[in-house]
Design an enzyme around this catalytic site. Sequence first.
Site, mmCIF file in Angstrom:
data_model
loop_
_atom_site.group_PDB
_atom_site.id
_atom_site.type_symbol
_atom_site.label_atom_id
_atom_site.label_comp_id
_atom_site.label_asym_id
_atom_site.label_seq_id
_atom_site.Cartn_x
_atom_site.Cartn_y
_atom_site.Cartn_z
ATOM 1 N N HIS A 1 -4.979 1.435 -2.798
ATOM 2 C CA HIS A 1 -5.697 2.719 -2.847
ATOM 3 C C HIS A 1 -6.812 2.800 -1.794
ATOM 4 O O HIS A 1 -6.791 3.714 -0.950
ATOM 5 C CB HIS A 1 -6.253 2.959 -4.250
ATOM 6 C CG HIS A 1 -7.143 4.160 -4.353
ATOM 7 N ND1 HIS A 1 -6.687 5.446 -4.128
ATOM 8 C CD2 HIS A 1 -8.478 4.272 -4.629
ATOM 9 C CE1 HIS A 1 -7.691 6.294 -4.267
ATOM 10 N NE2 HIS A 1 -8.794 5.607 -4.570
ATOM 11 N N HIS B 1 -15.323 1.458 -1.597
ATOM 12 C CA HIS B 1 -15.906 2.485 -2.462
ATOM 13 C C HIS B 1 -15.690 2.243 -3.962
ATOM 14 O O HIS B 1 -16.445 2.768 -4.786
ATOM 15 C CB HIS B 1 -15.411 3.877 -2.062
ATOM 16 C CG HIS B 1 -14.021 4.228 -2.520
ATOM 17 N ND1 HIS B 1 -12.906 3.889 -1.804
ATOM 18 C CD2 HIS B 1 -13.581 4.882 -3.618
ATOM 19 C CE1 HIS B 1 -11.827 4.331 -2.428
ATOM 20 N NE2 HIS B 1 -12.198 4.942 -3.538
ATOM 21 N N GLU C 1 -18.007 -0.476 -8.993
ATOM 22 C CA GLU C 1 -17.628 -0.101 -10.346
ATOM 23 C C GLU C 1 -16.559 -1.020 -10.932
ATOM 24 O O GLU C 1 -16.592 -1.352 -12.112
ATOM 25 C CB GLU C 1 -17.122 1.348 -10.345
ATOM 26 C CG GLU C 1 -17.042 1.950 -11.723
ATOM 27 C CD GLU C 1 -16.771 3.448 -11.680
ATOM 28 O OE1 GLU C 1 -16.588 4.022 -12.748
ATOM 29 O OE2 GLU C 1 -16.737 4.016 -10.568
ATOM 30 N N ASP C 2 -15.591 -1.422 -10.114
ATOM 31 C CA ASP C 2 -14.450 -2.179 -10.631
ATOM 32 C C ASP C 2 -14.631 -3.694 -10.543
ATOM 33 O O ASP C 2 -13.890 -4.440 -11.185
ATOM 34 C CB ASP C 2 -13.171 -1.784 -9.870
ATOM 35 C CG ASP C 2 -12.763 -0.351 -10.164
ATOM 36 O OD1 ASP C 2 -13.072 0.124 -11.270
ATOM 37 O OD2 ASP C 2 -12.153 0.295 -9.296
ATOM 38 N N ASP D 1 -9.958 10.193 -0.851
ATOM 39 C CA ASP D 1 -9.700 9.569 -2.153
ATOM 40 C C ASP D 1 -8.826 10.490 -3.001
ATOM 41 O O ASP D 1 -7.842 10.062 -3.610
ATOM 42 C CB ASP D 1 -11.039 9.296 -2.835
ATOM 43 C CG ASP D 1 -10.872 8.758 -4.247
ATOM 44 O OD1 ASP D 1 -10.441 7.595 -4.390
ATOM 45 O OD2 ASP D 1 -11.168 9.489 -5.204
ATOM 46 N N ASP E 1 5.473 34.239 10.945
ATOM 47 C CA ASP E 1 4.830 32.987 11.339
ATOM 48 C C ASP E 1 5.437 31.762 10.668
ATOM 49 O O ASP E 1 4.839 30.696 10.665
ATOM 50 C CB ASP E 1 3.317 33.037 11.136
ATOM 51 C CG ASP E 1 2.917 33.416 9.721
ATOM 52 O OD1 ASP E 1 3.816 33.746 8.932
ATOM 53 O OD2 ASP E 1 1.719 33.376 9.418
#
Length: 728
Positions: A47, A71, A75-76, A149, A272
């Site tokens: 990810h 990122h 937290e993880d 993300d 278009d």
Amino acid sequence: MEFADLKEKASKYLPPEKLTLLEEAYNYAAAAHAGQMRKSGEPFIEHPLNVAMTLADLQLDAATLSAALLHDVPEDANISLEQIDKKFGADVAKLVDGVTKLSKLALGPAIEDARRPGGNASLRQAENLRKMLVAMAEDLRVVFIKLADRFHNMRTLQALSPEKRRSIAKETMEIYAPLAHRLGIWELKWQLEDLAFRYLDPRHYRQVANLVDSKLAQRQNYLEHVSAILQGEFEKNGLNVEVSGRPKHLYSIYQKMEKYASQGKQFEDIYDVLALRVLVNDIPDCYHAVGIVHSLWHPIPGAFDDYIANPKPNGYQSLHTAVMSLGTTPLEVQVRTYQMHHIAEYGVAAHWRYKTAGKEDVNFEDRIGWLRQLIEWHRDMRGAEEFLESVKTDIFNDQVFVFTPKGEIKDLAKGATPIDFAYRIHTELGNRCIGAKANGRLVPLDYQLKNGEVVEIVTTKKDRGPSRDWLNVNMGYIKTHHAREKILAWFKKQERTENLDRGRELLEKELKHIGIKTVDRDALAKTFKYENADEFLMAIGYGAVSVHQVSMKLLSQQEQPRVVTPPTQTTKPTSQSSVSVMGTGSLLTNIAKCCNPVPGDDIIGYVTRNRGVTVHRQDCHNILHEEERERLVSVDWGMPKEELYPASIRIQAWDRVGLVRDVSTVVAEEKISILSMTVTENDDKTTTLAMTTQIKSLSQLTRLMAKLEGIRGIISINRVGADGSRSG
């Protein structure tokens, strides 16, 4: 995906020492996420690696790519920001901190790695959108990471439950894709839209995809042919260009199909869908190239747009034209420079490319001026949900671009009026607005502004304030939430007694309109989240709550009609009309002509001797004076059907030329038929219009009466029965 792929892509624009930082960030993240798996079944490190790869496509700086890889680490993996700061520096740590704060409460429903599900999803979405936009004002790179993300989460959405997939897709379509559009990141915008479209409307998604696929080979052959012709023509004229086919994404095609279907056109008529992009070296070559295209093929009238002379607020520049190529086939051609193309694809993200190269994008602040304005607006909003509504209506809707008399361009939501424009310029200008001009000609205040118009506001020197009519949604005076907030703020400052009296008067008039005699005002106030009836009436008085909202709430609460007399039988029958009869056998039903009930009215049935059950309003004069009460039975509207019902209205107005025309125009605009109309001139210089219309429901009738009240000279409007009695 491997880190080598990311390194190879980043190496094309980052110096070697920055690649070392990137590799260290990847190794750190891989170790922190070791053993962790996503719901899709892949290692979790996939990810952040995919998020970083998307940002490398935008050619963002090494700090942003490193923060993307890291990122989810705090937290993880329970790693502090201080540790990240010590190892990777303050810039990377600040970006990771910004993304972490936004991720702690996912925008809207919990996404697969959200840690705090539950609670008020709408409020959570609003609060965090506010945080995101404030974070954008501090460092846009935080939002670039957040968009990337969301992009990867959308690509792996299949692993979640159908309910979560749809919820996340809806939020992506409403918030993330428009945000990418306003930031000018076209490459992310169209992919987010297509991914959301797939889950929100799978049937139409497959329909459009099949249409596109079925003609893919034919379209590619055609584009190759016209590209070769055009390339040859450019070479003859000594113009060095790059010609390529321009892909049209599925959601855009679907929107075009919907628009064209309303005009009776087919998929093949969308000009278009077939499109070419021409890249040149400088601006003079852009105009030269368009001239060559127009000399080769006949241009379609009204299909030329110059976004070079008039760039979009997000910085987009290009020339757009459409021609009939090879005789009968419509073709769109976009012409721009290479630099314009880079900005068109990557928007304000391109700013960092020039910044890291030692150049400064002097137009950058102009491109995010709408964001700075938004941050100012949010300070005046009463709460997070109002802020979210403002963003959706004022920022993420389709736009119209107009000019001030000094030549400054202002972007407003499509459908915006001169009043919206005035409040966009300054609150005091809106409060003193009494008229407007567009391109030098006077226009009404409910006029919908058009692209390119020069708008001038006519003001009064007196401190008169805005009109209450501007808050009436049925009259169309304002479009933007920003203008509504400013007008409400003005009325809130007025005297409490004035607002209370006006609110009471408006409520009583609306209750008469819909035929309700009494209502528990305290209970009604609580349904609108006001503490007591007085607070509620004041809100109606200064316009925070419209009487139309009140009538819709009351009508929705009346799901079961009140029974005047209990049914005398217990057999539950079937009905052959949209009215279901209870307490009697299967009987035909007829609508009573004396009171003309419509769906939404409280009704009761009267069992006739040979015509089945006649359906009356419960306050009908004949029902109230009926002596044979045993003939009355309970009835309900049952399942709604597309039927029309007669409804009579009596209008009292000051006599003037054009009154009947104005009334007829309002009725026609609501797509309502007039069965009959009589006009009586009175001795006191007033006129009485008695009109019978055909309507579908009580809510439609209520909306019509509200709009008729806005006509100049109207004194009163009442619904009447066939016997002339007024409702209420």
